[in-house]
Design a protein around this motif. Structure first.
Motif, PDB file in Angstrom:
ATOM      1  N   GLU A  73      35.575 -49.843 139.402  1.00  0.00           N
ATOM      2  CA  GLU A  73      35.533 -49.090 137.985  1.00  0.00           C
ATOM      3  C   GLU A  73      36.574 -49.393 137.148  1.00  0.00           C
ATOM      4  O   GLU A  73      36.698 -49.590 135.991  1.00  0.00           O
ATOM      5  CB  GLU A  73      35.240 -47.512 138.193  1.00  0.00           C
ATOM      6  CG  GLU A  73      33.879 -47.303 138.712  1.00  0.00           C
ATOM      7  CD  GLU A  73      33.645 -45.884 139.251  1.00  0.00           C
ATOM      8  OE1 GLU A  73      32.540 -45.467 139.545  1.00  0.00           O
ATOM      9  OE2 GLU A  73      34.490 -45.318 139.377  1.00  0.00           O
ATOM     10  N   ARG A  74      37.902 -49.369 137.865  1.00  0.00           N
ATOM     11  CA  ARG A  74      39.153 -49.461 136.964  1.00  0.00           C
ATOM     12  C   ARG A  74      39.153 -50.865 136.867  1.00  0.00           C
ATOM     13  O   ARG A  74      39.759 -51.263 135.822  1.00  0.00           O
ATOM     14  CB  ARG A  74      40.343 -49.281 137.976  1.00  0.00           C
ATOM     15  CG  ARG A  74      40.635 -47.801 138.398  1.00  0.00           C
ATOM     16  CD  ARG A  74      40.674 -46.886 137.109  1.00  0.00           C
ATOM     17  NE  ARG A  74      41.661 -47.268 136.115  1.00  0.00           N
ATOM     18  CZ  ARG A  74      42.845 -46.837 135.780  1.00  0.00           C
ATOM     19  NH1 ARG A  74      43.681 -46.021 136.926  1.00  0.00           N
ATOM     20  NH2 ARG A  74      43.496 -47.425 134.949  1.00  0.00           N
ATOM     21  N   GLY A 119      43.818 -45.234 141.218  1.00  0.00           N
ATOM     22  CA  GLY A 119      42.574 -45.856 141.335  1.00  0.00           C
ATOM     23  C   GLY A 119      42.394 -47.326 141.300  1.00  0.00           C
ATOM     24  O   GLY A 119      41.285 -47.796 141.180  1.00  0.00           O
ATOM     25  N   ASP A 163      34.410 -43.358 147.861  1.00  0.00           N
ATOM     26  CA  ASP A 163      34.661 -43.079 146.682  1.00  0.00           C
ATOM     27  C   ASP A 163      35.882 -44.061 145.967  1.00  0.00           C
ATOM     28  O   ASP A 163      35.626 -44.406 144.992  1.00  0.00           O
ATOM     29  CB  ASP A 163      35.076 -41.723 146.552  1.00  0.00           C
ATOM     30  CG  ASP A 163      35.530 -41.277 145.351  1.00  0.00           C
ATOM     31  OD1 ASP A 163      34.467 -40.989 144.445  1.00  0.00           O
ATOM     32  OD2 ASP A 163      36.627 -40.920 144.801  1.00  0.00           O
ATOM     33  N   ARG A 164      36.675 -44.214 146.822  1.00  0.00           N
ATOM     34  CA  ARG A 164      37.878 -45.097 146.526  1.00  0.00           C
ATOM     35  C   ARG A 164      37.592 -46.713 146.268  1.00  0.00           C
ATOM     36  O   ARG A 164      38.049 -47.347 145.122  1.00  0.00           O
ATOM     37  CB  ARG A 164      39.025 -45.128 147.455  1.00  0.00           C
ATOM     38  CG  ARG A 164      40.399 -45.802 147.044  1.00  0.00           C
ATOM     39  CD  ARG A 164      41.162 -45.195 145.562  1.00  0.00           C
ATOM     40  NE  ARG A 164      42.074 -45.887 145.356  1.00  0.00           N
ATOM     41  CZ  ARG A 164      42.021 -47.003 144.834  1.00  0.00           C
ATOM     42  NH1 ARG A 164      40.987 -47.754 144.497  1.00  0.00           N
ATOM     43  NH2 ARG A 164      43.214 -47.794 144.442  1.00  0.00           N
ATOM     44  N   ARG A 209      36.056 -46.587 142.890  1.00  0.00           N
ATOM     45  CA  ARG A 209      37.163 -46.406 141.790  1.00  0.00           C
ATOM     46  C   ARG A 209      37.711 -47.801 141.457  1.00  0.00           C
ATOM     47  O   ARG A 209      38.144 -47.988 140.400  1.00  0.00           O
ATOM     48  CB  ARG A 209      37.819 -45.356 142.116  1.00  0.00           C
ATOM     49  CG  ARG A 209      38.659 -44.754 141.129  1.00  0.00           C
ATOM     50  CD  ARG A 209      38.093 -44.067 139.869  1.00  0.00           C
ATOM     51  NE  ARG A 209      38.886 -43.821 138.846  1.00  0.00           N
ATOM     52  CZ  ARG A 209      38.589 -44.306 137.560  1.00  0.00           C
ATOM     53  NH1 ARG A 209      37.301 -45.036 137.318  1.00  0.00           N
ATOM     54  NH2 ARG A 209      39.370 -44.174 136.652  1.00  0.00           N
TER      55      ARG A 209
END
Length: 420
Positions: A53-54, A16, A46-47, A50
């Motif tokens: 978000e990480r 992620g 999506d990646r 992510r």
């Protein structure tokens, strides 16, 4: 080549989040990840979310997004979390990096919306709040006097660690350290391409100073022997603020929109005052010596991403960039080739960086120089196709330098190759 770029991002994926490259940089870096998220948005939305978000997982309670997040241990990099001694719930460094986060969030959101993703608004709204808190931190902690220019307290925060822009200011910083220096970078890359040992001694001295301040922003501001009101940092923050404003039209409250509008006005007005007609570029300000930073480095052109220049400024900065490109196999060099400080193979003292060219070309497009932007983009793409996804490139030969299989170079290729 796009398949090769995807393969590098997959190779550097650590669950992620993406490391810049294995071994040399084995953790998550702030502005690297933001650029990588934009690259991911070209084929895996999506990646891309992510990745951001990480990165947001490492955000401090006061709003700062650190420059390194140590999600998992590694012994191939110095300084590690034990040197920083921060107290965040996830081990992180204690300083930050250019706030590309807001720029990335807008581009990821627009890609998600264009693809009709049902989770776009919810995921963007959460990350929007992370970005807003970060921008508030910047103005509170790094422009406490409200000048409209945010400052860096460590060369590492600029992203351009050993740039000639910092030479004069670093001379004031002692080479003595309370931390034993165990450089790991020169075990992965030729020392001739990296900062010198003396630079590292000063870098670590600054870490020691701020660790003793317990990473309190107000105490750091008062104790800092290195304090530069940086046009590159301010330009990126102003651009990110403009991008957040576009997102805010549908995602936030009128109060937050008004807050962002005020931020943007303060930053762009502060930035505009740093234009030097006699140099045909923008200049940073040393807040300790109270002198302009006149060293000709790539930072001088980054305000293009945030400002609409007048005709005279456009002509001047266009001519200056073309002067830097003259005789180069690939440009834009990170230090002017006519500067006595120019070193074509040493990190930020001359080499070409794909993400810097990405920013400069974006700024040129915003200011009506499509042809010059396209020239820089095409040169960057061609350099990558010849030499591979290297960390940076020798502008005089096109040789690939530094770390190999570099994530943000792959991301830059995915974006710039679609334009050229």
């Amino acid at each position: 080549m796009s398949e090769a770029a995807w393969a590098i991002l997959a190779e550097n994926d650590r669950g992620g989040y993406t490391v810049p490259t294995a071994h040399l940089y084995p953790f998550q870096w702030n502005w690297d990840s933001a650029f990588v998220a934009i690259g991911f948005a070209t084929y895996d939305i999506d990646r891309a979310y992510r990745e951001l978000e990480r990165l947001a997982e490492g955000q401090w309670d006061d709003g700062m997004i650190p420059h390194i997040i140590f999600h998992a241990p590694s012994d191939t990099y110095f300084p590690g979390p034990e040197v920083w001694g921060t107290r965040h719930r996830i081990p992180t460094s204690g300083i930050t990096q250019p706030p590309v986060f807001g720029m990335a969030l807008r581009q990821v959101h627009e890609a998600a919306s264009a693809a009709g993703r049902p989770d776009a608004v919810e995921r963007t709204r959460k990350l929007f709040q992370n970005a807003l808190r970060s921008h508030r931190w910047w103005l509170r902690a790094r422009d406490p006097e409200g000048t409209g220019l945010v400052s860096i307290l460590h060369p590492w925060e600029s992203g351009s660690d050993n740039s000639p822009a910092w030479d004069e200011a670093l001379k004031r910083v002692p080479t003595s350290t309370k931390t034993t220096i165990r450089r790991k970078d020169t075990g992965h890359v030729d020392a001739a391409m990296r900062p010198r040992d003396e630079d590292y001694q000063r870098f670590i001295h600054l870490v020691d100073v701020y660790r003793e301040c317990e990473w309190d922003p107000a105490r750091q501001w008062e104790a800092a022997p290195f304090k530069i009101a940086d046009v590159q940092m301010t330009g990126i923050l102003a651009r990110s603020t403009a991008d957040l404003l576009i997102l805010a039209q549908s995602l936030s409250s009128p109060e937050e929109r008004g807050e962002l509008e005020r931020m943007h006005q303060v930053l762009t007005e502060g930035l505009a005052r740093r234009w030097r007609q006699d140099l045909s570029r923008f200049v940073s300000r040393d807040l300790v010596s109270h002198r302009d930073v006149e060293a000709p480095t790539q930072a001088c052109f980054i305000p293009l991403v945030a400002l609409t220049l007048d005709d005279q400024q456009r002509r001047a900065i266009r001519s200056e960039i073309k002067r830097w490109l003259d005789g180069m196999v690939v440009g834009v060099p990170s230090t002017a080739p006519f500067s006595p400080a120019f070193e074509p193979k040493r990190y930020w003292r001359g080499p070409v960086w794909a993400v810097v060219n990405w920013l400069i070309s974006d700024g040129l497009r915003m200011n009506g120089s499509e042809d010059l932007a396209r020239e820089i983009e095409q040169g960057t793409v061609q350099a990558i196709e010849r030499a591979g996804f290297c960390e940076y490139f020798d502008p005089t030969t096109g040789e690939g330098l530094g770390g190999g299989t570099f994530s943000w170079t792959a991301a830059a290729y995915l974006v710039l190759s679609q334009r050229s």
